[in-house]
Scaffold this motif. Structure first.
Motif, PDB file in Angstrom:
ATOM      1  N   PHE A  48      17.534  31.468 -22.278  1.00 26.56           N
ATOM      2  CA  PHE A  48      16.410  31.292 -23.203  1.00 26.56           C
ATOM      3  C   PHE A  48      16.200  29.807 -23.514  1.00 26.56           C
ATOM      4  N   ASP A  49      17.296  29.120 -23.794  1.00 30.14           N
ATOM      5  CA  ASP A  49      17.205  27.695 -24.120  1.00 30.14           C
ATOM      6  C   ASP A  49      16.642  26.898 -22.951  1.00 30.14           C
ATOM      7  N   ALA A  50      17.051  27.274 -21.737  1.00 28.69           N
ATOM      8  CA  ALA A  50      16.558  26.575 -20.549  1.00 28.69           C
ATOM      9  C   ALA A  50      15.059  26.770 -20.382  1.00 28.69           C
ATOM     10  N   ILE A  51      14.558  27.961 -20.686  1.00 34.87           N
ATOM     11  CA  ILE A  51      13.123  28.226 -20.582  1.00 34.87           C
ATOM     12  C   ILE A  51      12.361  27.417 -21.626  1.00 34.87           C
ATOM     13  N   THR A  52      12.918  27.354 -22.853  1.00 37.34           N
ATOM     14  CA  THR A  52      12.280  26.563 -23.903  1.00 37.34           C
ATOM     15  C   THR A  52      12.209  25.092 -23.517  1.00 37.34           C
ATOM     16  N   ASP A  53      13.298  24.561 -22.984  1.00 37.39           N
ATOM     17  CA  ASP A  53      13.320  23.161 -22.552  1.00 37.39           C
ATOM     18  C   ASP A  53      12.309  22.926 -21.440  1.00 37.39           C
ATOM     19  N   ALA A  54      12.235  23.870 -20.503  1.00 37.75           N
ATOM     20  CA  ALA A  54      11.289  23.722 -19.389  1.00 37.75           C
ATOM     21  C   ALA A  54       9.852  23.781 -19.894  1.00 37.75           C
ATOM     22  N   ALA A  55       9.576  24.668 -20.853  1.00 35.42           N
ATOM     23  CA  ALA A  55       8.225  24.771 -21.413  1.00 35.42           C
ATOM     24  C   ALA A  55       7.834  23.463 -22.094  1.00 35.42           C
ATOM     25  N   ALA A  56       8.785  22.850 -22.812  1.00 36.04           N
ATOM     26  CA  ALA A  56       8.518  21.565 -23.452  1.00 36.04           C
ATOM     27  C   ALA A  56       8.230  20.497 -22.408  1.00 36.04           C
ATOM     28  N   HIS A  57       9.008  20.507 -21.323  1.00 31.35           N
ATOM     29  CA  HIS A  57       8.798  19.532 -20.243  1.00 31.35           C
ATOM     30  C   HIS A  57       7.409  19.690 -19.635  1.00 31.35           C
ATOM     31  N   TRP A  58       7.027  20.932 -19.330  1.00 27.68           N
ATOM     32  CA  TRP A  58       5.718  21.134 -18.697  1.00 27.68           C
ATOM     33  C   TRP A  58       4.577  20.792 -19.650  1.00 27.68           C
ATOM     34  N   CYS A  59       4.769  21.064 -20.925  1.00 27.82           N
ATOM     35  CA  CYS A  59       3.725  20.721 -21.895  1.00 27.82           C
ATOM     36  C   CYS A  59       3.499  19.213 -21.924  1.00 27.82           C
ATOM     37  N   MET A  60       4.576  18.444 -21.855  1.00 28.40           N
ATOM     38  CA  MET A  60       4.467  16.984 -21.837  1.00 28.40           C
ATOM     39  C   MET A  60       3.819  16.490 -20.545  1.00 28.40           C
ATOM     40  N   ARG A  61       4.292  17.036 -19.418  1.00 28.43           N
ATOM     41  CA  ARG A  61       3.791  16.540 -18.128  1.00 28.43           C
ATOM     42  C   ARG A  61       2.310  16.872 -17.937  1.00 28.43           C
ATOM     43  N   LEU A  62       1.888  18.086 -18.305  1.00 29.18           N
ATOM     44  CA  LEU A  62       0.496  18.473 -18.086  1.00 29.18           C
ATOM     45  C   LEU A  62      -0.461  17.710 -19.000  1.00 29.18           C
ATOM     46  N   HIS A  63       0.042  17.146 -20.108  1.00 26.73           N
ATOM     47  CA  HIS A  63      -0.783  16.325 -20.982  1.00 26.73           C
ATOM     48  C   HIS A  63      -0.687  14.836 -20.643  1.00 26.73           C
ATOM     49  N   ALA A  64       0.166  14.494 -19.709  1.00 29.36           N
ATOM     50  CA  ALA A  64       0.347  13.085 -19.343  1.00 29.36           C
ATOM     51  C   ALA A  64      -0.760  12.627 -18.406  1.00 29.36           C
ATOM     52  N   PRO A  65      -1.247  11.397 -18.543  1.00 27.29           N
ATOM     53  CA  PRO A  65      -2.335  10.913 -17.680  1.00 27.29           C
ATOM     54  C   PRO A  65      -1.924  10.774 -16.215  1.00 27.29           C
ATOM     55  N   ASP A  66      -0.615  10.660 -15.940  1.00 29.55           N
ATOM     56  CA  ASP A  66      -0.180  10.487 -14.555  1.00 29.55           C
ATOM     57  C   ASP A  66       0.334  11.783 -13.938  1.00 29.55           C
ATOM     58  N   CYS A  67       0.003  12.936 -14.545  1.00 31.66           N
ATOM     59  CA  CYS A  67       0.407  14.222 -13.986  1.00 31.66           C
ATOM     60  C   CYS A  67      -0.274  14.432 -12.628  1.00 31.66           C
ATOM     61  N   THR A  68       0.513  14.797 -11.615  1.00 28.55           N
ATOM     62  CA  THR A  68      -0.006  14.910 -10.246  1.00 28.55           C
ATOM     63  C   THR A  68      -0.430  16.335  -9.923  1.00 28.55           C
ATOM     64  N   VAL A  69      -1.177  16.469  -8.842  1.00 29.83           N
ATOM     65  CA  VAL A  69      -1.587  17.792  -8.357  1.00 29.83           C
ATOM     66  C   VAL A  69      -0.359  18.612  -7.982  1.00 29.83           C
ATOM     67  N   ALA A  70       0.624  17.966  -7.366  1.00 32.98           N
ATOM     68  CA  ALA A  70       1.848  18.664  -6.972  1.00 32.98           C
ATOM     69  C   ALA A  70       2.577  19.218  -8.191  1.00 32.98           C
ATOM     70  N   GLU A  71       2.602  18.446  -9.284  1.00 33.03           N
ATOM     71  CA  GLU A  71       3.252  18.920 -10.501  1.00 33.03           C
ATOM     72  C   GLU A  71       2.525  20.130 -11.073  1.00 33.03           C
ATOM     73  N   ARG A  72       1.201  20.095 -11.038  1.00 33.01           N
ATOM     74  CA  ARG A  72       0.437  21.233 -11.558  1.00 33.01           C
ATOM     75  C   ARG A  72       0.683  22.477 -10.718  1.00 33.01           C
ATOM     76  N   GLN A  73       0.808  22.310  -9.413  1.00 38.06           N
ATOM     77  CA  GLN A  73       1.114  23.450  -8.550  1.00 38.06           C
ATOM     78  C   GLN A  73       2.515  23.981  -8.843  1.00 38.06           C
ATOM     79  N   ALA A  74       3.467  23.062  -9.076  1.00 36.71           N
ATOM     80  CA  ALA A  74       4.833  23.475  -9.413  1.00 36.71           C
ATOM     81  C   ALA A  74       4.857  24.224 -10.746  1.00 36.71           C
ATOM     82  N   PHE A  75       4.010  23.784 -11.680  1.00 34.09           N
ATOM     83  CA  PHE A  75       3.918  24.472 -12.969  1.00 34.09           C
ATOM     84  C   PHE A  75       3.425  25.902 -12.780  1.00 34.09           C
ATOM     85  N   GLU A  76       2.393  26.091 -11.948  1.00 32.26           N
ATOM     86  CA  GLU A  76       1.874  27.433 -11.692  1.00 32.26           C
ATOM     87  C   GLU A  76       2.957  28.320 -11.081  1.00 32.26           C
TER      88      GLU A  76
END
Length: 333
Positions: free
Chosen positions: A11-39
């Motif tokens: 559970f903790d690992a999922i929460t940490d990952a959700a926080a990471h993705w929330c930061m990355r998807l709001h970052a101006p340098d988020c890449t297409v590859a990262e968005r695909q990895a998020f999906e």
């Protein structure tokens, strides 16, 4: 992951990952590859989406964080990360990590409690964590965050009637559009439509500012006074209310229009409509309307207006109904 029960570590690992993705998807340098990895990450387990959506709500709160003082140095520096982005990212992480959350609370950046409320088809009464009572009008939405130095409500849309529990040392602040209302304990109503806001004070006193970025606490209202503002106003407009004021009729399920010009009445009506009415021109806006209407049935008012007013309906290119005045015939000579 399998369908077997998750451990606390998972559970903790999922929460940490959700926080990471929330930061990355709001970052101006988020890449297409990262968005695909998020999906791909979302598809791994149903809880991933649940945790990510929870992080998005926290992100909304983090968006209200103040800039850190100049003597506070961030733990991580990045040339492409602004202070505001760092603050929001830190907020998301801080709510996931208890130690950081404790520090954020002490600095006044992060709340120790958060609530989100919506009212859709019915008026709704809610109790905030501090004991304050709020009544939400139809189509209204607000969030409550308890900070160390303040209690903060953000009215996302609609209208709310507040009975605030008294606490002089812990002010109650309502953010509506670009402005704010600051109180310690009182009873008042806040109406908002697009960038227009109106505050009606019933008991106590409030300070109203038309722009949260302006210095000072704003103008003080006493009982039976109201303030209104909209985008670009430097100070709110103050006026007196009277015994026949109908601003709170919504609490009884009614909208009272007391011989108002259409250009004044439409914001009150449109607050309840999916497709807001539009006025064709100034002559149409000057036509006056009165009556008492059920707030749950205002969609029927649109089609009935041509029956009671000298107007006819058309549609604009966006599909919104447009009110047009019927030209008066010149008298026969």
């Amino acid at each position: 992951m399998t369908d077997s029960p998750l451990s606390q570590a998972q559970f903790d690992a999922i929460t940490d990952a959700a926080a990471h993705w929330c930061m990355r998807l709001h970052a101006p340098d988020c890449t297409v590859a990262e968005r695909q990895a998020f999906e791909q990450w979302l598809d791994v387990h149903p809880l991933h989406l649940v945790e990510y959506q929870a992080m998005l709500e926290i992100w909304e709160v983090a968006g209200d964080l103040p800039r850190p003082e100049s003597n506070i140095v961030p733990m991580v520096r990045h040339s492409r990360t602004s202070w505001r982005t760092f603050g929001m990212a830190a907020a998301v992480c801080a709510l996931a990590l208890p130690l950081a959350a404790y520090s954020g609370w002490n600095l006044g950046w992060l709340p120790n409690s958060y609530q989100h409320f919506e009212a859709t088809d019915n008026v709704r009464q809610v109790t905030l964590k501090d004991g304050s009572q709020v009544e939400l009008n139809l189509g209204s939405e607000l969030t409550y965050s308890n900070y160390k130095d303040r209690r903060q409500v953000t009215l996302g849309k609609g209208e709310a009637f507040f009975s605030v529990s008294h606490d002089t040392s812990h002010p109650f602040v309502v953010k509506a559009a670009e402005g704010r209302i600051r109180v310690t304990g009182t009873t008042f109503n806040v109406w908002m439509y697009e960038d227009q806001v109106k505050v009606n004070l019933i008991e106590g006193s409030v300070l109203v500012s038309s722009n949260d970025d302006l210095p000072g606490d704003g103008l003080r209202l006493g009982p039976s006074m109201q303030a209104s503002y909209r985008h670009g106003d430097y100070i709110p407009r103050i006026s007196q209310t009277y015994d026949n004021d109908n601003s709170l009729a919504w609490r009884s399920g009614k909208l009272v229009l007391d011989d108002l010009a259409l250009n004044e009445a439409l914001p009150l009506i449109n607050r309840y409509l999916e497709n807001p009415l539009v006025i064709a021109d100034n002559s149409t806006g000057a036509i006056r309307i009165g009556g008492i209407y059920n707030i749950k049935e205002l969609n029927t008012l649109v089609t009935s207006l041509p029956k009671v007013l000298p107007v006819y309906l058309t549609r604009n290119k966006d599909g919104n109904p447009v009110l047009n005045s019927i030209p008066q015939q010149a008298p026969k000579s």
